[in-house]
Enzyme design. Structure first.
Site, PDB file in Angstrom:
ATOM      1  N   ARG A 123      18.405  33.023 -45.463  1.00 53.73           N
ATOM      2  CA  ARG A 123      17.431  34.106 -45.246  1.00 53.73           C
ATOM      3  C   ARG A 123      17.103  34.268 -43.763  1.00 53.73           C
ATOM      4  O   ARG A 123      16.761  35.349 -43.316  1.00 53.73           O
ATOM      5  CB  ARG A 123      16.183  33.833 -46.083  1.00 53.73           C
ATOM      6  CG  ARG A 123      15.635  32.453 -45.855  1.00 53.73           C
ATOM      7  CD  ARG A 123      14.772  31.976 -47.010  1.00 53.73           C
ATOM      8  NE  ARG A 123      15.555  31.424 -48.113  1.00 53.73           N
ATOM      9  CZ  ARG A 123      15.018  30.945 -49.229  1.00 53.73           C
ATOM     10  NH1 ARG A 123      13.721  30.959 -49.414  1.00 53.73           N
ATOM     11  NH2 ARG A 123      15.788  30.467 -50.192  1.00 53.73           N
ATOM     12  N   LYS A 147      26.191  36.853 -45.824  1.00 56.81           N
ATOM     13  CA  LYS A 147      25.861  35.525 -45.264  1.00 56.81           C
ATOM     14  C   LYS A 147      27.150  34.792 -44.886  1.00 56.81           C
ATOM     15  O   LYS A 147      28.015  34.572 -45.730  1.00 56.81           O
ATOM     16  CB  LYS A 147      25.069  34.717 -46.297  1.00 56.81           C
ATOM     17  CG  LYS A 147      24.801  33.263 -45.891  1.00 56.81           C
ATOM     18  CD  LYS A 147      23.919  32.545 -46.928  1.00 56.81           C
ATOM     19  CE  LYS A 147      23.753  31.061 -46.593  1.00 56.81           C
ATOM     20  NZ  LYS A 147      22.945  30.332 -47.600  1.00 56.81           N
ATOM     21  N   LYS A 155      21.028  17.967 -47.103  1.00 64.18           N
ATOM     22  CA  LYS A 155      21.375  17.964 -48.527  1.00 64.18           C
ATOM     23  C   LYS A 155      21.876  16.581 -48.929  1.00 64.18           C
ATOM     24  O   LYS A 155      22.388  15.840 -48.089  1.00 64.18           O
ATOM     25  CB  LYS A 155      22.510  18.965 -48.769  1.00 64.18           C
ATOM     26  CG  LYS A 155      22.096  20.415 -48.728  1.00 64.18           C
ATOM     27  CD  LYS A 155      23.283  21.315 -49.059  1.00 64.18           C
ATOM     28  CE  LYS A 155      22.919  22.777 -48.948  1.00 64.18           C
ATOM     29  NZ  LYS A 155      21.905  23.216 -49.910  1.00 64.18           N
ATOM     30  N   ASP A 176      16.969  23.928 -44.830  1.00 62.68           N
ATOM     31  CA  ASP A 176      18.067  24.240 -45.750  1.00 62.68           C
ATOM     32  C   ASP A 176      17.942  25.654 -46.317  1.00 62.68           C
ATOM     33  O   ASP A 176      18.871  26.169 -46.937  1.00 62.68           O
ATOM     34  CB  ASP A 176      18.092  23.201 -46.877  1.00 62.68           C
ATOM     35  CG  ASP A 176      19.398  23.216 -47.645  1.00 62.68           C
ATOM     36  OD1 ASP A 176      20.348  23.857 -47.179  1.00 62.68           O
ATOM     37  OD2 ASP A 176      19.465  22.572 -48.713  1.00 62.68           O
TER      38      ASP A 176
HETATM   39  N1  BES Z   1      23.578  27.580 -49.515  1.00 60.56           N
HETATM   40  C1  BES Z   1      22.466  27.140 -50.251  1.00 60.56           C
HETATM   41  C2  BES Z   1      22.406  27.693 -51.665  1.00 60.56           C
HETATM   42  C3  BES Z   1      23.531  27.366 -52.610  1.00 60.56           C
HETATM   43  C4  BES Z   1      23.327  26.476 -53.644  1.00 60.56           C
HETATM   44  C5  BES Z   1      24.753  28.010 -52.521  1.00 60.56           C
HETATM   45  C6  BES Z   1      24.351  26.212 -54.539  1.00 60.56           C
HETATM   46  C7  BES Z   1      25.774  27.727 -53.420  1.00 60.56           C
HETATM   47  C8  BES Z   1      25.563  26.840 -54.435  1.00 60.56           C
HETATM   48  C9  BES Z   1      21.176  27.556 -49.542  1.00 60.56           C
HETATM   49  O1  BES Z   1      21.234  27.656 -48.172  1.00 60.56           O
HETATM   50  C10 BES Z   1      20.144  26.522 -49.850  1.00 60.56           C
HETATM   51  O2  BES Z   1      20.334  25.399 -49.483  1.00 60.56           O
HETATM   52  N2  BES Z   1      19.084  26.938 -50.529  1.00 60.56           N
HETATM   53  C11 BES Z   1      18.028  26.084 -50.889  1.00 60.56           C
HETATM   54  C12 BES Z   1      16.756  26.843 -50.678  1.00 60.56           C
HETATM   55  C13 BES Z   1      15.505  26.011 -50.846  1.00 60.56           C
HETATM   56  C14 BES Z   1      15.422  24.973 -49.756  1.00 60.56           C
HETATM   57  C15 BES Z   1      14.319  26.918 -50.815  1.00 60.56           C
HETATM   58  C16 BES Z   1      18.196  25.728 -52.364  1.00 60.56           C
HETATM   59  O3  BES Z   1      18.578  26.579 -53.147  1.00 60.56           O
HETATM   60  O4  BES Z   1      17.942  24.572 -52.705  1.00 60.56           O
HETATM   61 ZN    ZN Z   2      23.122  28.055 -47.384  1.00 61.84          ZN
HETATM   62 ZN    ZN Z   3      20.855  25.785 -47.198  1.00 69.20          ZN
END
Ligand code: BES
Ligand code: ZN
Ligand code: ZN
Length: 500
Positions: free
Chosen positions: A352, A266, A278, A348
């Site tokens: 994936r 990624k 966020k 967010d």
């Molecule tokens: N890049 C983030 C995940 C992440 C969180 C990486 C903390 C490093 C440290 C990812 O793209 C994300 O935002 N995921 C969401 C998914 C959710 C919306 C289903 C998450 O984990 O909140």
């Molecule tokens: Zn991310």
């Molecule tokens: Zn994200």
């Protein structure tokens, strides 16, 4: 840092600092430490008897030799209890000792090979751990400070082993350790680089440079080619940014026909969340959202040097996830290059989406026969496994076991999560083939399984490194910040698969 193996006695080595070691509970040291003790007229055993040196894991004690041997100082590092000793502990104490030596201004550092004596490890493996720990433990990053504090870097690292045969083996191990540690530190550098200095296009340039330096094939796709290929999932994420996306491919050819291992990382150079924005607190940390991409570039660069007998490709979908008038919106439906449609319920959950197209591309256009993707995918991985272990999800136990084994050898902790079909119910969509989120329960599993939908029946493993790519606190051989997690696991995997 120049690294050499010296086949001579530690009592004859001229250096600023000589590292020896001690197991916990040993009162009168033998081997190399014992020889130094004798030369110093029993100083080390005297300090042990007074409890000033205990040999506890990562304990360091510095003493002066007063000219009794050519080394100016001795650093005794504790190995912990002998029964608990492992190569990972060798790596740890090497990092601890080198860091301590560096802080005390040592330029010419010498060390015995921890674990190669009564520790019972093979000299090559122990030397590899020694070099990995030393290089990982002393890697600093000061490029963005206008003034750097003066901690002079270690210039020479001498591995001292008087047995000729052991010294020869150590040379091989030291080379492997150097290659792996340099590749890991390279990935760490990329991860720590701020997003204004590392856009998708710049990441592609860095990959091109790595390809040139390490004799790899390089290919890149821009938005035009992505459009032609129907990569709607990757393009959808990139819509919110003026920075164009890139799909970067680096290839290593082994000369052996058959398997092709794809390492898909990624490469989100910044993840603001898109329209599903966020919170401001901690958002700056999302510059590390390309850690998976950095890991696969680092890994394939080391693979190019170590030359395993299996073809390997590194595939990095790179984009920025920002909110904008053109950004994709929650509820939008996109179509990935394999024809599957995805309802984007949360912008967010973008990792994936970009990985969906990258995995499909690796499989359908690049002929990957095994796929490992690695991504800072979910906050849920941090909740489940903390900052200690990465999560693993797979559709193929044989490949999962190979990755777990490779991680164990690298000293990287990876824990497999279940991939039961029941979880797949969570990301069914009312209007598309699937949606991009599966709700809060088992978020790391559903996130992984959504990527797996694009691997089809190709053996596939997903590694979620959201908790392990970046550390707020220092570990023995990793300073705080980016860890370069995954690099050494992926290289070990390629070597292991090449030997089958
Ligand atoms: N890049 C983030 C995940 C992440 C969180 C990486 C903390 C490093 C440290 C990812 O793209 C994300 O935002 N995921 C969401 C998914 C959710 C919306 C289903 C998450 O984990 O909140
Ligand atoms: Zn991310
Ligand atoms: Zn994200």
């Amino acid at each position: 840092m120049e690294i050499r193996v010296l086949p001579k006695s530690i009592l004859d080595v001229e250096c600023d600092c000589l590292i020896v070691n001690l197991f916990e509970g040993v009162l009168s040291p033998g081997g190399a430490t014992g020889a130094v003790d004798k030369a110093l007229e029993g100083l080390i055993s005297e300090m042990i008897s007074h409890g000033d040196i205990k040999g506890r894991l990562n304990e360091t004690v510095v003493l002066y030799t007063g000219g009794k041997i050519p080394a100016r100082k001795i650093l005794v590092v504790g190995l912990g209890k002998q029964v608990d000793f492992s190569l990972d502990r060798a790596r740890m104490v090497s990092g601890t000792a080198a860091r301590r030596a560096e802080k005390s201004g040592c330029k010419r550092l010498a060390s015995i090979i921890h674990g190669a004596g009564i520790g019972g490890q093979k000299p090559a493996d122990a030397a590899q751990a020694l070099v990995e720990g030393t290089l990982l433990g002393t890697c600093g990053f000061t490029e963005y400070r206008s003034k750097t504090e003066e901690t002079p870097a270690i210039e020479e690292f001498l591995i001292v082993e008087k047995d000729e045969k052991k010294a020869k083996d150590a040379l091989d191990g030291a080379r492997r350790g150097r290659i792996l540690a340099e590749a890991t530190n390279y990935a760490r550098d990329l991860v720590i680089t701020p997003a204004n200095k590392l856009t998708p296009a710049i990441l592609a340039e860095k990959a091109r440079e790595a390809a040139r330096n390490f004799d790899l094939d390089y290919q890149v796709l821009g938005p035009g080619e992505m459009e032609e290929l129907g990569m709607g999932a990757l393009l959808g994420v990139a819509r919110g940014s003026v920075e164009e996306p890139r799909l970067i491919v680096l290839s290593y050819k082994s000369g052996r026909e058959g398997e092709k291992l794809a390492l898909v990382g990624k490469g989100l150079t910044f993840d603001a969340g898109g329209i599903s924005l966020k919170p401001a607190d901690g958002m700056h940390e999302m510059k590390v959202d390309m850690a998976g991409g950095a890991a696969v570039i680092g890994a394939i660069r080391a693979i190019a040097e170590l030359k395993p007998s299996i073809d390997v490709i590194a595939v990095i979908p790179a984009a920025e996830n920002l909110p904008d008038g053109k950004a994709q919106k929650p509820g939008d439906v996109v179509k990935a290059m394999n024809g599957k449609t995805i309802e984007v319920q949360n912008t967010d959950a973008e990792g994936r989406l970009i990985l969906a197209d990258a995995v499909a591309y690796a499989r359908e256009k690049l002929g990957a026969t095994r796929i490992v993707d690695i991504a800072t995918l979910t906050g849920a991985a941090v909740i489940a496994l903390g900052h200690v272990a990465s999560g693993l999800i797979s559709n193929n136990q044989e490949l999962a076991d190979a990755v777990l084994d490779a991680a164990r050898k690298a000293g990287e902790k990876v824990w497999q999560l279940p991939a039961y079909d029941e979880y797949k119910e969570q990301y069914k969509s009312d209007i598309a083939d699937l949606k991009n989120i599966g709700g809060r329960p088992a978020g790391t599993i559903t996130g992984g399984l959504i990527i797996g939908e694009f691997a089809g029946d190709t053996p596939w493993v997903h590694l979620d490194i959201a908790g392990t790519a970046f550390l707020a606190d220092e570990k023995p051989y990793l300073g705080k910040g980016a860890t370069g997690v995954g690099v050494r696991t992926l290289v070990n995997l390629a070597i292991n698969l090449g030997e089958r």
